[in-house]
Design an enzyme around this catalytic site. Structure first.
Site, PDB file in Angstrom:
ATOM      1  N   LYS A  52       0.842  -1.207   0.000  1.00  0.00           N
ATOM      2  CA  LYS A  52       0.000   0.000   0.000  1.00  0.00           C
ATOM      3  C   LYS A  52       0.876   1.256   0.000  1.00  0.00           C
ATOM      4  CE  LYS A  52      -3.858  -2.431   2.073  1.00  0.00           C
ATOM      5  NZ  LYS A  52      -4.719  -2.729   3.220  1.00  0.00           N
ATOM      6  N   GLN A  96      -4.872  -1.358   9.299  1.00  0.00           N
ATOM      7  CA  GLN A  96      -4.751  -2.709   8.717  1.00  0.00           C
ATOM      8  C   GLN A  96      -5.377  -3.742   9.650  1.00  0.00           C
ATOM      9  OE1 GLN A  96      -3.692  -3.306   5.627  1.00  0.00           O
ATOM     10  NE2 GLN A  96      -4.000  -5.511   5.819  1.00  0.00           N
ATOM     11  N   ASP A 119     -11.067   2.743   3.360  1.00  0.00           N
ATOM     12  CA  ASP A 119     -11.359   1.310   3.245  1.00  0.00           C
ATOM     13  C   ASP A 119     -12.853   1.070   2.972  1.00  0.00           C
ATOM     14  OD1 ASP A 119      -9.337  -0.642   3.399  1.00  0.00           O
ATOM     15  OD2 ASP A 119      -8.955  -0.151   5.508  1.00  0.00           O
TER      16      ASP A 119
END
Ligand code: GUN
Length: 278
Positions: A52, A96, A119
């Site tokens: 990422k 995460q 997200d």
């Protein structure tokens, strides 16, 4: 024999479009920063987080890295999120998953400002998806839609079976296919006659987390098969939820593992970051 849907190529195409967009936004004096938070050092999470950050660097988005110890308390993590919510220089916040067991994931997701929730996991963004309002959409299902559209696969009016009902993939995937006017069925571990149901699908999307579970018997001749799974199989080789060689012979199009859905998740995260910046 199926056409291979090349996620590596399509994700690169999207990243290059975003890179150009970011250059234009920067010329207008706008900058983007994504805060990437990892708690502990789960090996798979380390790989994802690194990828990422690399994608951010490629596109021209600044990534702010928060690598917290496994022992970090829920309160400390919430405090960091509150600080980042208030920070105008930060456009996106990514925590995460999975988090260590002593931290409540739902509470953390809900603490992230919906405007910075790149997200697309916050209930407000999920709700917007349900009622068809604009909001951040979970990256993996959004990536599947891009794979289908950019491969000129018609969605409207098609029978779509989504196997799997997770909050991150199955449910948003079904809602996105519905938004594209497919007729959608969600199958799961309690579904009866799964094989027969899957064989009704023009588009079969598999996210069950069981290595090579979907054999040719589950697939209608000429169907499009999208494999969201990723596992380390025999000889440490990567495989998906679909028995690829077998299904390849009867599908009209199929995503490989690796190089199918996987690279699209990061491309769509980058897309959400650019949207947050705009
Ligand atoms: N862990 C596995 N997939 C994801 C994802 O898409 N986002 C985050 N934040 N964590 C994950």
């Amino acid at each position: 024999m199926a056409v291979i849907i090349d996620g590596k190529r399509i994700s690169q195409e999207i990243k290059d479009e975003l890179k150009e967009k970011v250059e234009r936004l920067k010329a207008d004096g706008k900058n983007a920063a994504l805060a990437v938070i990892q708690v502990g050092n789960d090996p798979a999470s380390c790989v994802y987080v690194n990828n990422k950050k690399k994608a951010c660097a490629y596109i021209g988005i600044e990534s702010l890295s928060y690598e917290l110890q496994e022992e970090t308390t829920e309160k400390e993590l919430l405090e960091l999120i509150h600080r980042l919510n208030e920070d105008e220089k930060v456009h996106g916040i990514l925590v995460q998953l999975p988090l260590p067991k002593h931290i409540n994931e739902d509470k953390i997701i809900q603490a992230i400002s919906p405007k910075k929730d790149v997200d697309g996991f916050h209930p407000e963004n999920v709700g917007k998806l349900v009622i068809g309002e604009k909001g951040f959409v979970s990256c993996t299902p959004a990536g599947v839609i891009q794979l289908l559209k950019r491969s000129n696969i018609e969605i409207a009016g098609k029978n779509c079976v989504v196997v799997g009902r997770s909050n991150i993939v199955g449910k948003p995937m079904a809602l996105l296919m519905l938004r594209e006017n497919a007729t959608v069925t969600i199958a799961h571990s309690k579904t009866q006659n799964l094989k027969e149901l899957c064989r009704t699908a023009d588009i079969l999307i598999v996210a069950i987390g069981k290595p090579r579970f979907i054999t040719a018997e589950y697939v209608k001749e000429g169907a499009v098969v999208v494999d969201v799974g990723i596992h380390r199989g025999e000889n440490n080789k990567l495989c998906g939820d679909v028995k690829y060689e077998e299904v390849f012979e009867i599908a009209s199009a199929i995503t490989p593992v690796p190089g199918g859905v996987g690279p699209m998740t990061i491309a769509m995260l980058m897309n959400n970051c650019v949207e947050a910046m705009e």
